[in-house]
Enzyme design. Structure first.
Site, mmCIF file in Angstrom:
data_model
loop_
_atom_site.group_PDB
_atom_site.id
_atom_site.type_symbol
_atom_site.label_atom_id
_atom_site.label_comp_id
_atom_site.label_asym_id
_atom_site.label_seq_id
_atom_site.Cartn_x
_atom_site.Cartn_y
_atom_site.Cartn_z
ATOM 1 N N SER A 140 28.186 46.307 47.343
ATOM 2 C CA SER A 140 29.637 46.095 47.361
ATOM 3 C C SER A 140 30.395 47.179 46.606
ATOM 4 O O SER A 140 31.596 47.357 46.816
ATOM 5 C CB SER A 140 29.980 44.719 46.790
ATOM 6 O OG SER A 140 29.437 44.567 45.486
ATOM 7 N N HIS A 151 33.762 44.429 40.257
ATOM 8 C CA HIS A 151 34.431 45.296 41.228
ATOM 9 C C HIS A 151 35.756 45.790 40.662
ATOM 10 O O HIS A 151 36.170 45.392 39.574
ATOM 11 C CB HIS A 151 34.647 44.530 42.533
ATOM 12 C CG HIS A 151 33.364 44.019 43.117
ATOM 13 N ND1 HIS A 151 32.915 42.728 42.908
ATOM 14 C CD2 HIS A 151 32.420 44.629 43.864
ATOM 15 C CE1 HIS A 151 31.752 42.571 43.522
ATOM 16 N NE2 HIS A 151 31.436 43.711 44.106
ATOM 17 N N ASP A 201 36.201 38.219 38.389
ATOM 18 C CA ASP A 201 35.434 39.363 38.880
ATOM 19 C C ASP A 201 35.670 40.522 37.925
ATOM 20 O O ASP A 201 36.723 41.164 37.951
ATOM 21 C CB ASP A 201 35.866 39.739 40.298
ATOM 22 C CG ASP A 201 35.081 40.915 40.868
ATOM 23 O OD1 ASP A 201 34.271 41.504 40.121
ATOM 24 O OD2 ASP A 201 35.291 41.257 42.047
#
Length: 375
Positions: free
Chosen positions: A99, A351, A348
């Site tokens: 990712s 990311h 998160d």
């Protein structure tokens, strides 16, 4: 400057003649305020993954958008989307990995979209769009993403399968490998998925595992496995594409969790770390070191074989470590505090918001590509 440092070159050109070039170690530097801001925002670019669109999800502090990376010994030019597209006219650049590869890919597509509309020509992989390709008709340039969280062949854990990953360390993932002949530049990115429980195989035999209680396998951790996966990948690309390809490995991107991931304030910082405030150490340093060492080793091996494969490490670990403010945090979901702060707040801190610090990776990527082409 140590041997593991990675360089890019800036130069002045007069009347088409390349003047003397100056090497610059972009891994050493600091984040400085920059009022110019990004080339795009959460509404002008339609290809941002929903969980990383921090602006549209209501993040109130937007100061994280107004910093630029300043290397110690040179100026890092702003990203020029027209120049990037010119380099990839009639060419194909593919991002392959986890990712973080997708995060970097979507940043690039957004920056290129500021000057040329992309056309999505291929889409596969369910809701996550794990395999996509855009075509920029203005330059006949193609940009792709291939989901491959180990680069080598792997079976991901699932509800209907094993509750651990299975990695085959002696062969690459053919979901991207089969398309190698049509790729001019490949950008690789792996790391975080190697922290998950897994069983490792080589030559059809189990080598060991990482965190696999209940299985009769030897615990061997994941560092040597990461090294084997990168080595298999680089060697296979070299063997298959000796006619010429640029291979760029984006190094490990640190996370910034403080406390529990599902509590308020898991990544609360709103500004970058200053010089000396945060050291590159522990797992972050180890993962980066393995990746950079394997690129250097492969480059020496390929050079001895006179292969036309150009290799580079896009060393972003330290500059990313210094940006704890750049993650979505709770804003991976729209307006998470519209009804107050709940007992559980999913965050998160891995990311990167788009736009955000990951745009700098592509800013440096352009300089690396320019240097490789000059070689």
């Amino acid at each position: 400057i140590s041997w593991v440092s990675v360089f890019f070159l800036f130069s002045a050109e007069e009347e088409g003649i390349l003047s003397k070039e100056t090497a610059c170690d972009y891994t050493q530097g600091k984040w400085v305020p920059d009022q110019m801001g990004p080339l795009y925002n959460g509404t002008t670019c339609g290809t941002i993954k929903d969980g990383q669109n921090c602006m549209s999800h209501g993040r109130p502090d937007l100061g994280f958008l107004y910093w630029r990376w300043q290397p110690q010994e040179c100026q890092l030019p702003r990203f020029d989307p027209n120049e990037f597209l010119q380099f990839f006219a009639d060419r194909h650049i593919a991002f392959v990995g986890d990712s973080m590869a997708r995060n970097q890919l979507e940043s690039l597509v957004c920056m290129l979209s500021s000057v040329s509309p992309p056309n999505l020509v291929y889409k596969n992989g369910g809701d996550d769009n794990k395999f996509r390709r855009w075509h920029f008709a203005s330059h006949n340039a193609s940009v792709s993403i291939y989901w491959s969280p180990f680069l080598v062949k792997g079976v991901e854990k699932s509800k209907n399968g094993p509750d651990h990953n299975e990695l085959y360390l002696d062969r690459i993932d053919e979901r991207w490998g089969k398309d190698l002949d049509g790729i001019d530049t490949i950008v690789l990115s792996i790391g975080h998925w190697f922290l998950h429980p897994a069983v490792y195989l080589e030559d059809g035999k189990v080598l060991g595992c990482h965190y696999c209680p209940g299985l009769n396998h030897t615990e061997i951790g994941f560092y040597d496995v990461l090294r084997k996966a990168v080595r298999t990948t680089l060697n296979t690309i070299s063997d298959r594409r000796g006619d010429g390809i640029d291979v760029i490995l984006t190094t490990f991107s640190p996370s910034h969790f403080e406390g529990d991931w599902d509590k308020f304030g898991a990544c609360p910082k709103t500004e970058p770390y200053g010089e000396g405030e945060k050291l590159l150490e522990g797992m972050d340093a180890d993962m980066r070191k393995i990746e950079v060492e394997e690129v250097e080793s492969a480059r020496l091996g390929i050079g001895g074989n006179q292969k036309k494969v150009r290799l580079e490490a896009l060393d972003v670990t330290r500059l990313s470590l210094m940006r704890p403010d750049g993650h979505p945090g709770p804003y991976m979901y729209p307006f998470p505090f519209a009804n107050g702060v709940g007992e559980r707040v999913q965050n998160d801190c891995v990311h990167w918001c788009l736009p955000g610090p990951v745009d700098t990776w592509n800013q440096i990527l352009l300089q690396v590509i320019k240097r490789l082409r000059r070689q």
